[in-house]
Design a protein around this motif. Structure first.
Motif, PDB file in Angstrom:
ATOM      1  N   ILE A 372       6.591  12.123  -8.841  1.00 33.20           N
ATOM      2  CA  ILE A 372       6.580  12.315  -7.397  1.00 33.20           C
ATOM      3  C   ILE A 372       7.629  11.399  -6.822  1.00 33.20           C
ATOM      4  CG2 ILE A 372       4.758  10.587  -7.158  1.00 33.20           C
ATOM      5  CD1 ILE A 372       3.867  11.889  -4.635  1.00 33.20           C
ATOM      6  N   ALA A 373       8.198  11.733  -5.688  1.00 32.69           N
ATOM      7  CA  ALA A 373       9.172  10.852  -5.064  1.00 32.69           C
ATOM      8  C   ALA A 373       8.536   9.494  -4.822  1.00 32.69           C
ATOM      9  CB  ALA A 373       9.651  11.453  -3.746  1.00 32.69           C
ATOM     10  N   GLY A 499       3.706   0.303  -3.353  1.00 33.92           N
ATOM     11  CA  GLY A 499       3.167   0.333  -2.005  1.00 33.92           C
ATOM     12  C   GLY A 499       3.240   1.683  -1.332  1.00 33.92           C
ATOM     13  N   ASN A 500       4.006   2.648  -1.896  1.00 37.39           N
ATOM     14  CA  ASN A 500       4.043   3.996  -1.318  1.00 37.39           C
ATOM     15  C   ASN A 500       2.684   4.677  -1.502  1.00 37.39           C
ATOM     16  OD1 ASN A 500       6.703   3.370  -0.918  1.00 37.39           O
ATOM     17  ND2 ASN A 500       7.498   4.759  -2.478  1.00 37.39           N
ATOM     18  N   ARG A 501       2.343   5.572  -0.563  1.00 37.39           N
ATOM     19  CA  ARG A 501       1.038   6.238  -0.611  1.00 37.39           C
ATOM     20  C   ARG A 501       1.191   7.682  -0.145  1.00 37.39           C
ATOM     21  NH1 ARG A 501      -4.463   4.381  -0.030  1.00 37.39           N
ATOM     22  NH2 ARG A 501      -5.821   5.919   0.956  1.00 37.39           N
ATOM     23  N   LEU A 517       3.615  11.333   3.041  1.00 37.33           N
ATOM     24  CA  LEU A 517       4.025  10.236   2.178  1.00 37.33           C
ATOM     25  C   LEU A 517       4.438   9.071   3.067  1.00 37.33           C
ATOM     26  CD1 LEU A 517       4.645   9.135  -0.649  1.00 37.33           C
ATOM     27  CD2 LEU A 517       6.934  10.111  -0.457  1.00 37.33           C
ATOM     28  N   VAL A 518       3.722   7.961   2.946  1.00 30.01           N
ATOM     29  CA  VAL A 518       4.015   6.758   3.722  1.00 30.01           C
ATOM     30  C   VAL A 518       4.634   5.737   2.779  1.00 30.01           C
ATOM     31  CG1 VAL A 518       3.070   4.923   5.167  1.00 30.01           C
ATOM     32  CG2 VAL A 518       2.089   7.222   5.267  1.00 30.01           C
ATOM     33  N   PHE A 519       5.840   5.270   3.120  1.00 27.59           N
ATOM     34  CA  PHE A 519       6.563   4.335   2.279  1.00 27.59           C
ATOM     35  C   PHE A 519       6.183   2.903   2.620  1.00 27.59           C
ATOM     36  CE2 PHE A 519       9.036   8.183   2.313  1.00 27.59           C
ATOM     37  CZ  PHE A 519       9.490   8.300   1.011  1.00 27.59           C
ATOM     38  N   ALA A 520       6.340   2.032   1.629  1.00 24.90           N
ATOM     39  CA  ALA A 520       6.056   0.616   1.854  1.00 24.90           C
ATOM     40  C   ALA A 520       6.978   0.021   2.907  1.00 24.90           C
ATOM     41  CB  ALA A 520       6.191  -0.153   0.534  1.00 24.90           C
ATOM     42  N   SER A 521       8.160   0.616   3.094  1.00 26.23           N
ATOM     43  CA  SER A 521       9.117   0.118   4.079  1.00 26.23           C
ATOM     44  C   SER A 521       8.690   0.404   5.512  1.00 26.23           C
ATOM     45  CB  SER A 521      10.483   0.766   3.833  1.00 26.23           C
ATOM     46  OG  SER A 521      10.401   2.172   4.018  1.00 26.23           O
TER      47      SER A 521
END
Length: 591
Positions: A372-373, A499-501, A517-521
């Motif tokens: 997955i990305a 940390g991505n979810r 998709l929520v990135f850690a950034s």
């Protein structure tokens, strides 16, 4: 008479004072401005244009990387703009601006010219010396000649550090440090003496011959040559001192392992590899029973190799055997080793952990994973649940055996699930699980743990994950959601170690359909996915306030869409391969 002389002297003094009062000091006169020192107003545009022509010539030479030609022209252009600004107030602002540009371009050109004439030749020379020194070392050349080349290279690198500008200076500093380290190692060769050097060369030559025999699978020759090479390294350790002595001792230990593996491990490894390759090539066309039989033979081959090998190949052989057992979904039958295993007695001796033999690559088979990305789903949908071997069958009771009044007919149904612990190979079941088939398949609810740190909490139906469940990796990544016939399919959440979810639709362990998709950034994408990539309609919002809404194709903005900056302004039109095209229009910020 006296009065006459005094009178004459007074006249002369008065004359000198009068002449000095009427004269003007030359330096004062030179400093006074005059109308003739400034150019006529009509000539100012012409002078400005001539300076601009010089600037264009300098820029053209810079663009062509003719730095030495560009430097004098840009310097002349800067002087010309300075003169125009000083003498032409009407165009002074424009002349100063162009003069600043000429000065900036001059600095860049001077730096580039210095790099071209001073830095680059030194870099090229130092690299050439390093290359020649490396070739001499690889050919086991004279350490004195290697020292000469490295010493000259070190001096040139130091010169480069002094004349080069960033980032080439930093590169030269790193290369200088590397050359100094290599030179120090070569100094030990010089100090060790000819006896150490000769022993080192002999041992290295024997290892090269042994590698060739290994590559050709001439196992007897490889074992004999590695054994002699080990003896040669031991001799080199006796003749050398310092770091070289320690290196020779380590090489002797490793070469002993290589000799053992060439004699005992290599043939078994080849046989196991052939069996595994046959399973991979023909498995799809075989029946389930035939495929299991071939898998059992391959596993037996790897376990034979694990018993005979030493060092890293032993670990790899065990890993390959366990992978086949998990893939097959059943432990190795009790009689399999006796039926298909090697009849050769495993060699005695301690098992030494060491790198793979230098003569060949003993690689473990690759395992496919879903992706997955932003991370990998690490094959959760493909991790096999090992069955539990059924216990011994109870003896049958004769039909005419006497029974007590209190006795009840035997219950032939599977034992009800109860909280407990079941162990099968490297798999441990904790919870309400029960064996439901003669092949050892397990059903129930609880936790399944693997020796590699992976863990599943949920429901099993005949050894296959079904319903809701959570799979966790040793890395900290986890998936929680729907399972259908042992596959992560339906709706779920994937948490990645970085940390991505992701939360949304999943098919075979990959985001397929709608999800978020929520990135850690702090960035966020909501929309459609295909095999883990942004594909279809979706919105990507950056943490800084920028936002894109529109079409995606395989992870890139492609098609019609709208891009908004944090200021509220935007652009609407066609995107292609993540870039705006000429087909579109600006969007004004809302008021």
């Amino acid at each position: 008479m006296m009065k006459t002389r005094l009178f004459a002297l007074a006249v002369l003094c008065l004359s000198a004072v009068a002449s000095s009062a009427g004269a003007q000091p030359p330096e004062v006169a030179a400093a006074m401005p005059t109308e003739s020192s400034a150019p006529p107003v009509a000539e100012c545009p012409v002078l400005l244009q001539e300076a601009e022509v010089l600037l264009e010539r300098g820029l053209h030479a810079s663009a062509a990387r003719r730095w030495r030609d560009a430097v004098p022209v840009l310097r002349e252009a800067g002087s010309a703009f300075l003169k125009v600004a000083a003498g032409c107030p009407s165009v002074a602002v424009q002349a100063n601006r162009q003069g600043d540009r000429a000065t900036a371009e001059l600095k860049l050109a001077e730096s580039a010219a210095s790099h071209q004439t001073e830095c680059l030749p030194r870099l090229d020379k130092a690299l050439d010396l390093d290359l020649r020194a490396t070739a001499a070392r690889n050919d086991k050349g004279d350490p004195a000649e290697v020292e000469r080349l490295l010493g000259e290279a070190e001096g040139v690198w130091r010169d480069a550090v002094g004349v080069c500008q960033s980032p080439h200076r930093e590169k030269a500093e790193r290369s200088l440090a590397s050359t100094v380290r290599v030179r120090a190692a070569n100094a030990e060769l010089l100090s060790a003496g000819p006896a150490c050097d000769a022993a080192w060369k002999s041992a290295g030559a024997l290892v090269d011959y042994a590698r060739g025999a290994w590559k050709d699978k001439r196992w007897d020759d490889a074992a004999m040559l590695y054994d002699k090479a080990a003896m040669a390294w031991e001799g080199a350790a006796d003749k050398c001192s310092g770091t070289r002595q320690q290196q020779a001792q380590r090489k002797a230990e490793q070469t002993h392992v290589d000799a053992h593996n060439a004699e005992h491990c290599g043939p078994l490894w080849d046989a196991a590899t052939d069996q595994a390759q046959r399973l991979k090539t023909n498995g799809a066309s075989l029946t389930a029973g035939e495929r299991d039989q071939l898998s059992i033979r391959a596993e037996v081959g790897w376990r034979d190799a694990a018993a005979a090998c030493r060092g890293s190949p032993q670990t790899l052989a065990r890993t390959n055997a366990e992978a086949l057992a998990r893939e097959r979904g059943a432990p190795l039958p009790t009689q399999a080793m006796a039926m298909y295993g090697s009849k050769k007695v495993p060699p005695p001796g301690p098992l030494v952990t060491a790198p793979p033999p230098a003569g060949g690559s003993l690689a473990a088979p690759t395992v496919a994973v879903a992706t997955i990305a932003g991370g990998a789903l690490a094959g959760a949908a493909r991790t096999a649940i090992a069955p539990v071997a059924p216990g011994p069958t109870a003896p049958k009771v004769p039909a005419d055996a006497p029974r007590s009044v209190e006795s009840t007919p035997p219950d032939t149904r599977p034992a009800p699930a109860a909280d407990g612990v079941l162990v099968a190979g490297d798999t441990t079941y904790r919870g309400a699980f029960a064996i439901v088939s003669a092949s050892g398949e397990v059903s129930g609810t609880g936790t399944v743990e693997w020796a590699n740190g992976e863990r599943f909490a949920g429901t099993l139906v005949k050894g296959r994950r079904q319903g809701k469940g959570r799979f966790s990796w040793a890395s900290g990544q986890w998936y929680e959601g729907d399972w259908v016939d042992d596959r992560a399919t339906g709706y779920g959440i994937i948490q990645f170690p970085g940390g991505n979810r992701y939360e949304g639709a999943v098919q075979d362990g990959e985001p397929v359909g709608r999800g978020t998709l929520v990135f850690a950034s702090g960035d966020r994408y909501s929309g459609e996915f295909s095999r883990g990539l942004f594909h279809g309609q979706g919105t990507y919002a950056w943490k800084n306030g920028n936002r894109y809404e529109g079409a995606w194709v395989l992870g890139k903005k492609h098609g019609l869409g709208r891009f908004f900056w944090a200021s509220g302004e935007g652009w609407e039109g066609e995107f292609r391969d993540d870039m705006k095209t000429d087909v579109g229009k600006d969007i004004a910020a809302a008021r």
